[in-house]
Design a protein around this motif. Structure first.
Motif, short mmCIF file in Angstrom:
data_model
loop_
_atom_site.label_atom_id
_atom_site.label_comp_id
_atom_site.label_asym_id
_atom_site.label_seq_id
_atom_site.Cartn_x
_atom_site.Cartn_y
_atom_site.Cartn_z
N ARG A 36 42.28 62.04 66.64
CA ARG A 36 41.22 62.55 67.51
C ARG A 36 40.13 61.51 67.71
N ASP A 37 39.88 60.69 66.68
CA ASP A 37 38.88 59.64 66.82
C ASP A 37 39.30 58.59 67.85
N MET A 38 40.60 58.51 68.16
CA MET A 38 41.06 57.57 69.17
C MET A 38 40.41 57.87 70.52
N LEU A 39 40.09 59.13 70.78
CA LEU A 39 39.47 59.50 72.04
C LEU A 39 38.10 58.86 72.21
N SER A 40 37.41 58.63 71.08
CA SER A 40 36.08 58.03 71.15
C SER A 40 36.14 56.54 71.45
N LEU A 41 37.33 55.96 71.43
CA LEU A 41 37.49 54.54 71.70
C LEU A 41 37.75 54.27 73.18
N GLY A 42 37.73 55.30 74.00
CA GLY A 42 38.01 55.12 75.41
C GLY A 42 39.48 55.17 75.73
N THR A 43 40.24 55.99 75.01
CA THR A 43 41.67 56.15 75.26
C THR A 43 41.97 57.61 75.60
N GLN A 93 45.16 64.73 83.35
CA GLN A 93 44.99 63.96 84.57
C GLN A 93 46.31 63.30 84.90
N GLN A 94 46.65 63.21 86.17
CA GLN A 94 47.86 62.52 86.58
C GLN A 94 47.80 61.06 86.17
N ALA A 95 48.84 60.56 85.53
CA ALA A 95 48.93 59.14 85.19
C ALA A 95 49.43 58.37 86.41
N ILE A 96 49.67 57.07 86.26
CA ILE A 96 50.15 56.26 87.37
C ILE A 96 51.52 56.76 87.84
N VAL A 97 52.41 57.01 86.88
CA VAL A 97 53.78 57.37 87.19
C VAL A 97 53.91 58.88 87.33
N GLU A 98 54.56 59.32 88.40
CA GLU A 98 54.79 60.74 88.62
C GLU A 98 55.57 61.33 87.44
N GLY A 99 55.09 62.46 86.95
CA GLY A 99 55.74 63.09 85.81
C GLY A 99 55.11 62.74 84.49
N CYS A 100 54.12 61.85 84.49
CA CYS A 100 53.38 61.49 83.29
C CYS A 100 51.94 61.95 83.45
N ILE A 101 51.35 62.41 82.36
CA ILE A 101 49.95 62.84 82.40
C ILE A 101 49.18 62.17 81.28
N LEU A 102 47.86 62.12 81.46
CA LEU A 102 46.94 61.66 80.42
C LEU A 102 46.16 62.87 79.96
N THR A 103 45.96 63.00 78.66
CA THR A 103 45.31 64.20 78.14
C THR A 103 44.36 63.86 77.00
N ASN A 104 43.36 64.70 76.82
CA ASN A 104 42.46 64.58 75.67
C ASN A 104 42.88 65.52 74.56
N PHE A 105 44.08 66.12 74.69
CA PHE A 105 44.59 66.99 73.63
C PHE A 105 45.34 66.19 72.60
N VAL A 106 44.98 66.35 71.34
CA VAL A 106 45.65 65.70 70.23
C VAL A 106 46.41 66.76 69.45
N ASP A 107 47.74 66.64 69.38
CA ASP A 107 48.54 67.64 68.69
C ASP A 107 48.22 67.67 67.21
N ALA A 108 47.98 68.85 66.67
CA ALA A 108 47.68 68.98 65.24
C ALA A 108 48.97 69.01 64.44
#
Length: 227
Positions: free
Chosen positions: A187-194, A212-227
């Protein structure tokens, strides 16, 4: 340091959820937002082709943290988790979720694999438990190529009944990192701008998170970190 990182993470998540992007929404039911700025050593700002951010211009990736090379990447990751015994040796930087064959055979194929995945440099370091797998850190020359290769690999593993749909990789503007650490460190990785990269078919992060949609269709960027 932990307190500062927690505050930084909170601001990053607020920024991500507060601003609506014009690039298009993520999966159904998700929100789209602005990416967090680089912190704790990472550089934020737009990139251009030829400087390690090919394919990222105009996308959310262009607002993530950016590094000058492996040394800066290691320093950045060290703000979120332990990163010792740093190595750039080919035999140390063959990663099972990217390379094929044995460690020795994969090391010989690194130049070819790097070209396919858009990888510029590789480095690994140990976490708190030195006996565990080392963190996998990559400086990326072409993020679109990396996402394309990662999507194909993830789909192939799932089709073979291997792997899972968890978000494992965190990406910046021109780097990708998979850390083997605690959920708190991830979760701390999010504070690094990732943000987390996920290309699993039909993946949807929980409602309280942001995608958020990533560059490639079918890929996403998320701020969710799986526990």
């Amino acid at each position: 340091m932990r307190t500062k990182q927690a505050v930084a993470a909170a601001f990053a998540l607020l920024a991500l959820t507060a601003t609506t992007s014009c690039d298009g929404a993520g999966p159904s039911g998700s929100q789209s937002g602005q990416a967090p700025a680089g912190k704790n050593g990472g550089q934020a700002g737009g990139g251009s082709d030829g400087d390690g951010t090919a394919g990222a211009g105009g996308r959310v990736e262009a607002e993530l943290a950016k590094v000058a090379g492996t040394d800066e990447l290691v320093r950045l990751i060290s703000n979120a988790t332990t990163c010792t015994s740093v190595s750039t040796k080919p035999t140390d930087t063959t990663f099972g979720d990217i390379d094929d064959a044995s460690s020795e055979g994969a090391a010989a194929d690194i130049p070819k694999t790097n070209a396919k995945w858009g990888i510029k440099e590789r480095v690994t370091c140990d976490g708190r438990d030195a006996s565990a797998n080392g963190h996998e850190l990559l400086v990326i020359s072409d993020m679109a190529r990396f996402e394309t290769a990662f999507k194909a690999r993830q789909a192939a593993k799932l089709a073979a009944g291997k792997g899972d749909t968890r978000t494992r990789w965190f990406i910046g503007q021109n780097f990708a990192a998979r850390i083997f650490a605690t959920d708190s460190d991830e979760r701390d990785m999010l504070s690094l701008g990732t943000l987390g990269l996920n290309c699993s078919p039909h993946y949807a992060a929980p409602p309280q998170s942001t995608t958020q949609q990533a560059i490639v269709e079918g890929c996403i960027l998320t701020n969710f970190v799986d526990a």
